[in-house]
Scaffold this active site. Structure first.
Site, PDB file in Angstrom:
ATOM      1  N   GLU A 158      24.416 -35.255   9.387  1.00  0.00           N
ATOM      2  CA  GLU A 158      25.458 -35.829   9.625  1.00  0.00           C
ATOM      3  C   GLU A 158      26.682 -35.240  10.470  1.00  0.00           C
ATOM      4  O   GLU A 158      26.662 -34.053  10.153  1.00  0.00           O
ATOM      5  CB  GLU A 158      26.366 -36.098   8.368  1.00  0.00           C
ATOM      6  CG  GLU A 158      25.028 -37.282   7.416  1.00  0.00           C
ATOM      7  CD  GLU A 158      25.803 -37.713   6.110  1.00  0.00           C
ATOM      8  OE1 GLU A 158      26.987 -37.906   6.209  1.00  0.00           O
ATOM      9  OE2 GLU A 158      25.075 -37.968   5.188  1.00  0.00           O
ATOM     10  N   ALA A 259      28.334 -17.700   3.949  1.00  0.00           N
ATOM     11  CA  ALA A 259      28.500 -17.843   2.602  1.00  0.00           C
ATOM     12  C   ALA A 259      29.875 -18.697   2.505  1.00  0.00           C
ATOM     13  O   ALA A 259      30.616 -19.013   3.523  1.00  0.00           O
ATOM     14  CB  ALA A 259      28.961 -16.673   2.043  1.00  0.00           C
ATOM     15  N   CYS A 267      22.071 -35.026   0.941  1.00  0.00           N
ATOM     16  CA  CYS A 267      20.496 -34.425   1.179  1.00  0.00           C
ATOM     17  C   CYS A 267      20.333 -33.508   0.272  1.00  0.00           C
ATOM     18  O   CYS A 267      19.284 -33.683  -0.818  1.00  0.00           O
ATOM     19  CB  CYS A 267      20.320 -34.239   2.467  1.00  0.00           C
ATOM     20  SG  CYS A 267      20.053 -35.843   3.558  1.00  0.00           S
TER      21      CYS A 267
END
Length: 436
Positions: A158, A259, A267
């Site tokens: 996306e 991180a 998903c």
């Protein structure tokens, strides 16, 4: 080729537009009549850069049409893509009822030999079950056309979904017979010839498993680095530099080593749950992925702890969350860390403000009590602390001086490690990254 796409959500709509761009005649079908009316009016029901222009071009060229009538979409097609939702059930497995429904519809309404392609993310052996359902339905309806089941997992992201689909880094399809192989080769002939991307041709369960294995591995990299980040905080190391040093190793590479406050979206959380559920179903203990999921959930605990340490308590404190969508370039709030964080903070009595350039309508529907801002500076003004949740350009453009000028208390929790720690602290900010 004549192609139908059943389900025009994020995956289905981008897939339909890309197939039309490659020269196929495409029907996009969804039983949500309002969604179809929106598309026919020239609007897109979600934010995805470049998608509206792609749809308009192919609608104008007569290669792309939309309908809410299943029979109209299914009849006379050569290939039908299943792009319906597979939401998680309470036990972690996917709800495959929508996939089953499409199989039954195709068995009832197909008028010619057709290939039914799983594009939705489904567990291995879904194709086998789908084939059994189709056979049963054909016998019930007296259908004699050949319906071949195939798997063609999607790998779009996306925010860059149009580019990822038009120019994929690989094409994977699993087939059960020669008809499916021939037609899927035809579907992708243009992009393979144009881009020369790798093609993996395999059987259906292997193709189904490739998708879950890919997302499970990427989620593992993220949680691995988040665990490293927690260790960095305890020993005084910088996780960004650790990631850079690791990424120069060709066996590791630099991607998905950042991180932060954890992954979200439609998903990774769902696919990790589904892969764990599949492993248990076949008698395997997938402890690695279970820990990946635990680490991901714990990152919000870390952010809340940092806020409590700085603010003492959260009751009646004003906290601005910069970014609502789970990543830049989309308005998708599904499993977005920012939304989970907002709920946590409000449960402890905080007033939550949220800035996002495209996702505020969704925030209003899900968390109407959150104060919403489309101006990032206004969102920060007189807040007691700021938390960076999404790396929008408007957020990364902020300077240490901006935070110092606008915030009531000079507290910044950088959940995406977008700012340089020394410059933030030199400006007098109480700055906390993740693992820095």
């Amino acid at each position: 080729m004549k192609v139908a796409v059943i389900g025009v959500g994020h995956v289905g709509l981008v897939t339909a537009a890309a197939l039309a761009e490659w020269g196929h005649d495409v029907v996009g079908m969804d039983d949500d009549a309002e969604k179809i009316k929106t598309l026919e009016a020239g609007e897109v029901p979600f934010h995805e850069p470049g998608l509206l222009e792609l749809i308009e071009r192919n609608v104008d060229a007569g290669r792309l049409v939309f309908t809410s009538e299943a029979r109209e979409a299914i009849a006379d097609q050569e290939v039908i893509f299943v792009c319906v939702g597979t939401p998680s059930l309470p036990g972690g497995g996917p709800n495959l009822s929508y996939v089953e429904r499409v199989g039954r519809m195709v068995a009832a309404d197909a008028t010619d030999d057709v290939v039914l392609v799983e594009k939705s993310t489904v567990p291995a052996n879904t194709g086998q079950r789908l084939g059994q359902i189709i056979t049963h339905e054909q016998q019930r309806h007296g259908q004699r056309v050949q319906i071949s089941v195939a798997s063609n997992p999607e790998f779009l992201r996306e925010g860059t979904a149009v580019e990822d689909t038009l120019h994929p880094d690989r094409v994977v399809y699993g087939v059960s017979d020669d008809l499916a192989l021939e037609r899927l080769r035809g579907v992708y002939a243009h992009v393979v010839e144009q881009d020369g991307c790798p093609v993996v041709e395999t059987d259906v369960p292997t193709a189904e498993l490739i998708k879950h294995a890919s997302n499970g591995f990427l989620a593992t990299r993220i949680s691995f680095m988040n665990q490293v980040a927690r260790i960095c905080e305890r020993v005084g190391a910088d996780v960004d530099v650790v990631a850079e040093g690791m990424g120069h190793d060709a066996r590791i590479g630099p991607h998905f080593l950042r991180a932060g406050i954890g992954y979200g979206g439609s998903c990774f959380p769902k696919d990790v749950d589904a892969f764990i559920h599949l492993a248990r179903h076949v008698g395997e203990d997938f402890g690695i992925l279970e820990h990946v999921r635990e680490v991901n959930g714990s990152m919000l605990d870390l952010v809340v702890t940092k806020l409590r340490t700085e603010l003492w308590h959260l009751d009646q404190k004003v906290v601005t969350i910069l970014g609502a969508a789970f990543k830049p370039g989309t308005d998708d709030l599904r499993e977005a860390p920012a939304m989970h964080l907002a709920r946590r903070l409000m449960a402890e009595g905080a007033t939550v403000r949220m800035y996002d350039p495209v996702a505020l309508d969704g925030v209003a529907r899900e968390l109407p009590e959150v104060e919403r801002f489309d101006d990032v500076r206004a969102a920060l003004t007189d807040a007691h602390a700021a938390v960076v949740a999404t790396e929008w350009d408007e957020v990364t453009a902020l300077t240490a001086a901006d935070f110092r000028e606008l915030l009531d208390y000079p507290i910044v929790i950088d959940g995406r490690n977008v700012y340089e720690p020394a410059s933030m602290r030199d400006a007098g900010l109480h700055y906390h990254g993740i693992g820095r």
